[in-house]
Design a protein around this motif. Sequence first.
Motif, PDB file in Angstrom:
ATOM      1  N   GLU A  63       0.832  -1.198   0.000  1.00  0.00           N
ATOM      2  CA  GLU A  63       0.000   0.000   0.000  1.00  0.00           C
ATOM      3  C   GLU A  63       0.873   1.257   0.000  1.00  0.00           C
ATOM      4  O   GLU A  63       1.838   1.373   0.765  1.00  0.00           O
ATOM      5  N   ASP A 117      -6.987  -7.292  -3.131  1.00  0.00           N
ATOM      6  CA  ASP A 117      -6.151  -6.398  -2.339  1.00  0.00           C
ATOM      7  C   ASP A 117      -4.737  -6.554  -2.879  1.00  0.00           C
ATOM      8  O   ASP A 117      -4.094  -7.588  -2.679  1.00  0.00           O
ATOM      9  N   GLY A 163      -2.034  -5.556  -2.003  1.00  0.00           N
ATOM     10  CA  GLY A 163      -0.979  -5.722  -1.001  1.00  0.00           C
ATOM     11  C   GLY A 163      -0.886  -7.123  -0.441  1.00  0.00           C
ATOM     12  O   GLY A 163      -0.030  -7.388   0.408  1.00  0.00           O
TER      13      GLY A 163
END
Length: 548
Positions: free
Chosen positions: A139, A183, A185
């Motif tokens: 992120e 996601d 990350g």
Amino acid sequence: FFESGGDSILALQLIAKARRLGFDLSVRDLFKAPRIIELASRIDSRKALPQGIPKIETSPAGPSREVAERLGRLFPALEAILPLTPLQQGILFHSLESKGAYQVQLQFRVEGNFDPDRFGAAWRQVIGRHQLLRMAVPEGESAWMVIVGRTELPWQFADWRKEPDPGKKLREYVRADREQGFDLGQAPLLRLGVFQVADQAWEVVINNHHITLDGWSLSIVLADVLRIYHGETLPPPLPFGRFADWLHARPMEKSLAWWKENLSGFDKPNRIDLPSSGVEKGFGEHTVTLSHEISGKLQQTARMLRTTPGILLQSVWGMLIARLSRDEDVVFGNVVAGRPAEIPGIEKMVGMFINTIPVRLKTEGRTLRQLVDELTTCQGEREEHETTPLHQIQAQAPIPRGMALFESLFVYENYPVDERLREERGLDFTIGDVRGNEAPHYPYSLAVLPGKEFTLQLTFDRRRCDLLNASALVRWFGNLLASALANPDAEIAELSLVDGAERRFVMEECNATAADYPRDKTLHRLFEEQAERVPGQIAVRCGADQLT
């Protein structure tokens, strides 16, 4: 080469093999000198490449010590930190804007003696083999990706044999899987679902984020899965890091100068406006298969013009854009393989290599033969510049800041399919009914799937075009193609966009307006009388607005 049916992908594979044998050749050489005697002359005039795998120059610029230490704390199983490629950076930017963007869902049906647990185990081994199947983007990071040493495959198995409607369950799963997104990350950026729908039948759904793999790489991955499933031993894979280092160290000045000259004078994108209600959102799709006769004529004409079917079809796409936008200077996007032949083993590497680059055509006074010849020559020269990031290419054009360079995309889906995916003998099961689902990013995208009968797949932004006119656009492309193949030396302006039936409709039926009317009354009086009779009926409609 072209007369034998060669194309850009075969060119890349051929040059990669030639370089492994010590021949100093490039794809540009093959496009400039497509005959064996001409290639031999070029080889004789150059020194042989050193035998063995040459050392690739790597960039000394890596992450700072602070960044490396921070990523090491975030990812305890950290194996490597690699620079994001320019295309990956672009995908990352758009993915952060839209959670569901750039997902690639692949579905297929398996029938026979199939073991889902063994299949899942094979997938876990393949994830351990290839770096980009274990990648994540931390992120807040925009320059680096991390490769983790260990990760768990998100895997779902369910038995739907007793479900009243397995097809509905599958559609619900596919929709929910897409809505879930990824996601970035968290590695891996891939999910697998296997669902038994009959005693000898399963539906498989693979979803991966496009930042990890392109179509060529997915073919290699699936073949590895099947080989491991059947107990084969595989050689060590080539790390994606080799390509990332090469790309990171590559000087850009020469390529940027080439693109600046190529795009000189192009200052506005070609806009295609077709009727649409403007109410519907999202993207639609329309698919057509060309006839066996036209498909054969296409390949025959490409050989006769000493080019590839892909280049010929790009020329026709440019011709269609010129007609619909009323511009004689045309630029559209084209997806290229992005695998430099000078990297040993590049054709077997797994990762995200493709790039989107502009193609420019000037159609005024040209014929199909002239367009194809110019584009074939340009593609040979362009090959060494195809890894340039699109945003840097766009900066070389005199396009106002914030305006897109092009609004349409052409994709020729000719990446090689591993032979293991073609084999059927000796397998305990068969794979069929393959479907793909990928979100498009341009108002109009034409994908061409070559074969004995070529398939055209148009995806379109419903805000810019409705299904009726999307189907017309594909039909016009087919008409223009047939007309150009029949007469490659005719000027483009002379080629017919419509077939006989559409011409009769436009020229005759739409003009058959003769009707009886009360000649003793004025138009406004007729309007008043109609309003008195049916005051509540709709008189005017514009999009979602209407007036009685």
